[in-house]
Write an enzyme that holds these catalytic residues in place. Structure first.
Site, PDB file in Angstrom:
ATOM      1  N   ASP A  91       0.838  -1.201   0.000  1.00  0.00           N
ATOM      2  CA  ASP A  91       0.000   0.000   0.000  1.00  0.00           C
ATOM      3  C   ASP A  91       0.874   1.252   0.000  1.00  0.00           C
ATOM      4  O   ASP A  91       1.353   1.688   1.040  1.00  0.00           O
ATOM      5  CB  ASP A  91      -0.914  -0.006   1.231  1.00  0.00           C
ATOM      6  N   ASP A 137      -5.711   6.515  -0.634  1.00  0.00           N
ATOM      7  CA  ASP A 137      -5.066   5.723   0.420  1.00  0.00           C
ATOM      8  C   ASP A 137      -6.103   5.005   1.300  1.00  0.00           C
ATOM      9  O   ASP A 137      -5.748   4.143   2.105  1.00  0.00           O
ATOM     10  CB  ASP A 137      -4.163   6.614   1.268  1.00  0.00           C
ATOM     11  N   LYS A 167       1.636   7.968   0.369  1.00  0.00           N
ATOM     12  CA  LYS A 167       2.039   8.006   1.777  1.00  0.00           C
ATOM     13  C   LYS A 167       3.413   8.655   1.911  1.00  0.00           C
ATOM     14  O   LYS A 167       4.200   8.613   0.972  1.00  0.00           O
ATOM     15  CB  LYS A 167       2.142   6.568   2.321  1.00  0.00           C
ATOM     16  N   ARG A 194     -10.986  -0.414   2.124  1.00  0.00           N
ATOM     17  CA  ARG A 194     -12.451  -0.474   2.214  1.00  0.00           C
ATOM     18  C   ARG A 194     -13.085  -0.631   0.835  1.00  0.00           C
ATOM     19  O   ARG A 194     -14.196  -1.171   0.730  1.00  0.00           O
ATOM     20  CB  ARG A 194     -12.963   0.764   2.962  1.00  0.00           C
TER      21      ARG A 194
HETATM   22  N1  BES Z   1      -3.153   0.169   5.121  1.00  0.00           N
HETATM   23  C1  BES Z   1      -3.481   1.417   5.683  1.00  0.00           C
HETATM   24  C2  BES Z   1      -3.693   1.369   7.203  1.00  0.00           C
HETATM   25  C3  BES Z   1      -2.511   0.964   8.035  1.00  0.00           C
HETATM   26  C4  BES Z   1      -1.756   1.925   8.695  1.00  0.00           C
HETATM   27  C5  BES Z   1      -2.187  -0.363   8.219  1.00  0.00           C
HETATM   28  C6  BES Z   1      -0.689   1.566   9.486  1.00  0.00           C
HETATM   29  C7  BES Z   1      -1.122  -0.734   9.010  1.00  0.00           C
HETATM   30  C8  BES Z   1      -0.377   0.223   9.657  1.00  0.00           C
HETATM   31  C9  BES Z   1      -4.767   1.947   5.047  1.00  0.00           C
HETATM   32  O1  BES Z   1      -4.975   1.586   3.734  1.00  0.00           O
HETATM   33  C10 BES Z   1      -4.692   3.429   5.064  1.00  0.00           C
HETATM   34  O2  BES Z   1      -3.848   3.957   4.397  1.00  0.00           O
HETATM   35  N2  BES Z   1      -5.570   4.061   5.813  1.00  0.00           N
HETATM   36  C11 BES Z   1      -5.597   5.466   5.907  1.00  0.00           C
HETATM   37  C12 BES Z   1      -7.024   5.913   5.804  1.00  0.00           C
HETATM   38  C13 BES Z   1      -7.182   7.385   5.583  1.00  0.00           C
HETATM   39  C14 BES Z   1      -6.641   7.778   4.233  1.00  0.00           C
HETATM   40  C15 BES Z   1      -8.650   7.721   5.665  1.00  0.00           C
HETATM   41  C16 BES Z   1      -4.978   5.862   7.241  1.00  0.00           C
HETATM   42  O3  BES Z   1      -5.107   5.122   8.207  1.00  0.00           O
HETATM   43  O4  BES Z   1      -4.314   6.890   7.278  1.00  0.00           O
HETATM   44 ZN    ZN Z   2      -4.065  -0.164   3.127  1.00  0.00          ZN
HETATM   45 MN    MN Z   3      -4.035   2.907   2.376  1.00  0.00          MN
END
Ligand code: BES
Ligand code: ZN
Ligand code: MN
Length: 506
Positions: free
Chosen positions: A279, A356, A286, A360
Site C-alpha cells: 500500500d 489511500d 504516503k 475499504r
Molecule cells: N493500510 C493502511 C492502514 C494501516 C496503517 C495499516 C498503518 C497498518 C499500519 C490503510 O490503507 C490506510 O492507508 N488508511 C488510511 C485511511 C485514511 C486515508 C482515511 C490511514 O489510516 O491513514
Molecule cells: Zn491499506
Molecule cells: Mn491505504
C-alpha cells in the site's frame, strides 16, 4: 519440519539438547526440590528461581542423572489460566532458539493437575504448549543466502534449528496429549503460514501469489478453491478492486476458499480478508517514512488463509468460506484519482476522496459478493484498515466493530481465550454523517475524527442489512515494527482468534 512426539518414558532416559521442567510457584518448594534430588541436580539453582509466569533459568546438568546437557526451569506462575502456559511456552521457545538446540523435551507430567487447576482439558493445554513453542521458534530467514557470511552459513547448515519436540506425559495422559499436540501443530503451521505471507515483501508477493498461496493451502486442507482473474473481476463489476488496481502493473485476483465439513454444517460463516500486497497510498501517496511496512497490508488475507486452513484440518462442523480480494495500491498514469466516483459490485457508488483509503474499496466488493452468493449466517472481515486504530488501541489489540452485540461478545471472548485480544468500538448512526458524499452514495473517507469507526461504517454499507457482521481492524497487531526489540514482522494475528471463535460456535 519439526517432529512432534509424545513420550511416556522416564525423564531420566529421554535424550535431548534441552529438558524443560515447568513448575508453578507453589510447587517449587516441594516438587522442584524433589525432582532436583532425584535427578542429581544442584538444588542451589532453585534459590534464584521464583516460578513466576515466564520466568526461566538454565541449569547445566553436568554429572546429573540425565541424558541432557541442560535443564530449563520454567515458571508457570499459579497456572490458573491458559495465558500462563502461553507465556511460559513462548519463553521456552525463545531459550531453545538462542541455545540453538536441535531437540527439546517438555515435561508435561503434571498436566492433569494443570487441567484441574485451570478448568481446561489436558488436551487444550497440550495444544497451547505445542502451538506456542512452534510459533515461538519461527524465524523468517528464507531470503538470506548466507553468501556474505561463510561461517554463519556453515553454522546454519549444522544447526538448522529445532528438529524434534518431545512432550513427556504419564501413561494415562498420552492419548489426550497426542490429540492436543496434533491440533497444536495444525494451528501453529497455519499461523506461521500467515506470518510468512506477511513477511514476504511487495516484489515477492503480488495478487497472483496470494491466490497461489491460497491454492496451496487448499490442497493441504482439502478445501475447494476458486480464483477470479482480472477479466472476470471486471466482468463481475467489482469496481472497488478494479479501481484500486488501476495504478498497478500486477493484475488483481479474487480468491474464494470453501471448506465444507463431512456432515451437515451447523452454520455457514464467511471470512473476508484485505489483501493489499503493498500500500503506497496511490496518488494520495504516503510519506516515505516506514512505507516499507506497508507490505503487511495483506495480513487480513493471510489470517483468512491460515484460519480456513486450520479450521478445515481441525474438521470443524461449519461451512467456512474465505474471500480474498487482492491487489497492490500504486500511483501511476492509469491510477485512480482523488475525486473519482466508482461503482462497486453492489451497485453502490463511492466518491474516492483519498486513494489511500483503498482497503475499504476492495472489501466493499468482497462483502457484497460473499453475502449475495453464500448467504452466510455470519460474516467477519479482517483488515489492516486504519492507522487510527493503532492510535486508539496500540499494537497489541485489534479494533472490533459489529452491528450485533451478541456476536461481538463472542469475538471478544474468543480474543481473551486465544490471547489475540479485540476491543469493541461503536458503530452508531451519528457517524454516518461523516461519510456522506455530495456526488455519490457514500464517501470513502470521513474527515479528521474517528478514522477507524468511519472506515467500519463505510464497510457496513455493503453488507445489505445482514444482521451478523463484524469487522476486525488488525492494523496494530498484525505486524510488529522494527523498533519492537524481538520478533518484528508478521505476527499471524487473527488465525487463533478465528479458530477460537469458530470452535465455540453454537
Ligand atoms: N493500510 C493502511 C492502514 C494501516 C496503517 C495499516 C498503518 C497498518 C499500519 C490503510 O490503507 C490506510 O492507508 N488508511 C488510511 C485511511 C485514511 C486515508 C482515511 C490511514 O489510516 O491513514
Ligand atoms: Zn491499506
Ligand atoms: Mn491505504
Amino acid at each position: 519440519m519439526i517432529k512432534v512426539t509424545v513420550s511416556r518414558g522416564s525423564l531420566k532416559n529421554l535424550k535431548s539438547g534441552l529438558l524443560v521442567m515447568p513448575f508453578t510457584a507453589k510447587e517449587l518448594k516441594k516438587e522442584a526440590v524433589r525432582s532436583f534430588e532425584v535427578f542429581g541436580l544442584d538444588k542451589g539453582s532453585l534459590k534464584d528461581f521464583k516460578g513466576k509466569t515466564g520466568d526461566a533459568l538454565v541449569v547445566y546438568s553436568g554429572g546429573a542423572k540425565l541424558k541432557t546437557p541442560r535443564v530449563l526451569l520454567l515458571g508457570l506462575g499459579d497456572a490458573a489460566e491458559m495465558e500462563d502456559f502461553r507465556k511460559s511456552a513462548y519463553t521456552a521457545a525463545q531459550q531453545a532458539k538462542s541455545l540453538q538446540v536441535q531437540s527439546l523435551v517438555f515435561d508435561c507430567s503434571s498436566i492433569t493437575a494443570w487441567a484441574r487447576n485451570t478448568g481446561e482439558s489436558g488436551e487444550m493445554i497440550a495444544e497451547c504448549i505445542v502451538d506456542t513453542i512452534l510459533y515461538g521458534l519461527y524465524s523468517f530467514d528464507r531470503l538470506k543466502s548466507g553468501k556474505l557470511n561463510k561461517t554463519k552459513r556453515k553454522e546454519k547448515e549444522e544447526k538448522a534449528g529445532l528438529r524434534e519436540l518431545q512432550i513427556r506425559v504419564n501413561a494415562g495422559g498420552v492419548k489426550e496429549v497426542e490429540d492436543g499436540a496434533r491440533r497444536g501443530v495444525i494451528i501453529a503451521d497455519a499461523r506461521n503460514l500467515a506470518r510468512d505471507l506477511v513477511n514476504l515483501p511487495g516484489n515477492l508477493l503480488n495478487a497472483a501469489d496470494i491466490a497461489d498461496a491460497a491454492r496451496k493451502s487448499a490442497e493441504k486442507s482439502g478445501c475447494k478453491v476458486t480464483v477470479f482473474h482480472k477479466k472476470e473481476i471486471e466482468k463481475l463489476g467489482m469496481g472497488g478492486l478494479v479501481a484500486v488496481n488501476k495504478g498497478s502493473h500486477s493484475p488483481p485476483t479474487f480468491t474464494i476458499l470453501d471448506y465444507e465439513p463431512a456432515g451437515k454444517p451447523v452454520a455457514t460463516v464467511a471470512l473476508v480478508g484485505k489483501g493489499v500486497t503493498f500500500d503506497s497510498g496511490g496518488i494520495s501517496l504516503k510519506p516515505a517514512n516506514a512505507m516499507d511496512e506497508m507490505k503487511c497490508d495483506m495480513a487480513g488475507a493471510a489470517a483468512v488463509i491460515g484460519g480456513v486452513e486450520a479450521a478445515a484440518l481441525l474438521g470443524l462442523p461449519l461451512r467456512i468460506v474465505g474471500l480474498i480480494p487482492a491487489t497492490d495500491n500504486m500511483p501511476g498514469g492509469a491510477a485512480q484519482k482523488p475525486g473519482d466516483v466508482i461503482t462497486t459490485y453492489s451497485g453502490i457508488t463511492v466518491e474516492v476522496g483519498n486513494t489511500d483509503a483503498e482497503g475499504r474499496l476492495i472489501l466493499a466488493d468482497a462483502l457484497a459478493y460473499a453475502i449475495k452468493h453464500y448467504k452466510p449466517d455470519a460474516i467477519v472481515d479482517l483488515a489492516t484498515l486504519t492507522g487510527a486504530c493503532i492510535v486508539a488501541l496500540g499494537y497489541s489489540v485489534a479494533g472490533l466493530f459489529s452491528n450485533n452485540d451478541g456476536f461481538a461478545r463472542k469475538i471478544y471472548e474468543a480474543g481473551k481465550r486465544s490471547g489475540e485480544k479485540v476491543w469493541q468500538m461503536p458503530v452508531w448512526e451519528e457517524y454516518d454523517e461523516l461519510i456522506k458524499s455530495e456526488v455519490a452514495d457514500v464517501h470513502n473517507t470521513g474527515g479528521k475524527g474517528a478514522g477507524s469507526i468511519t472506515a467500519a461504517k463505510f464497510l457496513e454499507k455493503f453488507i445489505d442489512g445482514h444482521k451478523t457482521w463484524a469487522h476486525i481492524d488488525i492494523a496494530g497487531p498484525a505486524f510488529s515494527a522494527k523498533s519492537a526489540k524481538k520478533n518484528h514482522g508478521g505476527t499471524g494475528f487473527g488465525v487463533r482468534l478465528l479458530i477460537e471463535l469458530l470452535r465455540a460456535w453454537r
